[in-house]
Design a protein around this motif. Sequence first.
Motif, PDB file in Angstrom:
ATOM      1  N   LEU A   1       1.315  -9.991  -3.775  1.00 53.52           N
ATOM      2  CA  LEU A   1       2.276  -8.911  -4.043  1.00 53.52           C
ATOM      3  C   LEU A   1       2.011  -7.721  -3.141  1.00 53.52           C
ATOM      4  CD1 LEU A   1       4.642  -8.829  -6.124  1.00 53.52           C
ATOM      5  CD2 LEU A   1       3.044 -10.714  -6.432  1.00 53.52           C
ATOM      6  N   LEU A   2       0.744  -7.449  -2.823  1.00 52.62           N
ATOM      7  CA  LEU A   2       0.430  -6.388  -1.869  1.00 52.62           C
ATOM      8  C   LEU A   2       0.984  -6.732  -0.494  1.00 52.62           C
ATOM      9  CD1 LEU A   2      -0.988  -3.779  -1.018  1.00 52.62           C
ATOM     10  CD2 LEU A   2      -3.098  -5.106  -0.749  1.00 52.62           C
ATOM     11  N   LEU A   3       0.818  -7.977  -0.075  1.00 57.54           N
ATOM     12  CA  LEU A   3       1.373  -8.420   1.206  1.00 57.54           C
ATOM     13  C   LEU A   3       2.898  -8.321   1.195  1.00 57.54           C
ATOM     14  CD1 LEU A   3      -0.842 -11.558   1.963  1.00 57.54           C
ATOM     15  CD2 LEU A   3      -1.002  -9.274   3.003  1.00 57.54           C
ATOM     16  N   ASP A   4       3.502  -8.616   0.047  1.00 57.51           N
ATOM     17  CA  ASP A   4       4.956  -8.525  -0.071  1.00 57.51           C
ATOM     18  C   ASP A   4       5.416  -7.095   0.142  1.00 57.51           C
ATOM     19  OD1 ASP A   4       7.301 -10.373  -1.022  1.00 57.51           O
ATOM     20  OD2 ASP A   4       7.617  -8.474  -2.067  1.00 57.51           O
ATOM     21  N   VAL A   5       4.668  -6.148  -0.415  1.00 57.75           N
ATOM     22  CA  VAL A   5       4.986  -4.727  -0.215  1.00 57.75           C
ATOM     23  C   VAL A   5       4.886  -4.349   1.258  1.00 57.75           C
ATOM     24  CG1 VAL A   5       4.192  -2.366  -0.678  1.00 57.75           C
ATOM     25  CG2 VAL A   5       4.307  -4.032  -2.534  1.00 57.75           C
ATOM     26  N   LEU A   6       3.884  -4.887   1.934  1.00 60.01           N
ATOM     27  CA  LEU A   6       3.615  -4.501   3.321  1.00 60.01           C
ATOM     28  C   LEU A   6       4.515  -5.191   4.339  1.00 60.01           C
ATOM     29  CD1 LEU A   6      -0.304  -4.525   3.237  1.00 60.01           C
ATOM     30  CD2 LEU A   6       1.208  -2.532   3.097  1.00 60.01           C
ATOM     31  N   PHE A   7       4.928  -6.437   4.047  1.00 60.76           N
ATOM     32  CA  PHE A   7       5.569  -7.225   5.097  1.00 60.76           C
ATOM     33  C   PHE A   7       6.912  -7.853   4.745  1.00 60.76           C
ATOM     34  CE2 PHE A   7       0.909  -7.650   5.833  1.00 60.76           C
ATOM     35  CZ  PHE A   7       0.857  -6.927   7.012  1.00 60.76           C
ATOM     36  N   ALA A   8       7.297  -7.914   3.491  1.00 58.71           N
ATOM     37  CA  ALA A   8       8.562  -8.565   3.138  1.00 58.71           C
ATOM     38  C   ALA A   8       9.734  -7.855   3.821  1.00 58.71           C
ATOM     39  CB  ALA A   8       8.764  -8.566   1.629  1.00 58.71           C
TER      40      ALA A   8
END
Length: 243
Positions: free
Chosen positions: A133-140
């Motif tokens: 979910l952190l990666l989703d915030v950063l890269f989605a």
Amino acid sequence: MTWWPYARLAAAALSLAAVIAQLSLTVQVALEVTTPWGSHLPTVGWNFLSFFTIDSNLLAAVVLIIGAIWALRHRGDAEQEPRWLAVLLVCASTYMIVTGLVYNTLLRGIELPQGTTVPWSNEVLHVVFPLFLLLDVLFAPRRRALPWSTVFVTAIFPLVWAAYTMVRANLITAPATGNAWWYPYPFLDPRLVGGYLGVAGYVVGIAVAIIGVGCFVVWMGRSRAASPASASSVAKDFSRSEG
């Protein structure tokens, strides 16, 4: 990143598998217990759904599936995610990131009864999925800028959950011990943290963490929506519609 919706689907599937695995073990343990309070499946099942970790994982998995389906249906355009989806993603991301932070700072060192936890499931629910979910915030892709007031929306569910937990706690017999109370986490039990004042301290600390993480998630969405790449995509989409 045309593959991101598939990453969301895979992450959601992994989280749901982890929830199911832990629920299956929890039910199995309850069926093997001989005490009336330990084998009372309605209480055991409701307690399972009363963990913030479980609620957050289920919410995030459903939101990621919805987001992936929306993205796949709009893969031929450059439209930003709709506002309602953006708000749901902010809430899901905030809760999961806070889940990871709280577990790894307050709960990781606490020993649980042998055989009551599925080790791989525990890591997925508290580490792997929060990191995704952190990666989703950063890269989605296709992020939409939301107003800062969205941060207060993220606080609604945790406040309701905390109130529900404290009211319900003394109405339930703990399945594992037979105590006339049950708290999902030890830092919410006034008998373990120096009374309700100690509980209030933890609740305030976690509330600050939720607001802080919510601010970060909203800020990141606003920053990425205003980035040159996003602006270029919007401009291309506008010029195509004009043509």
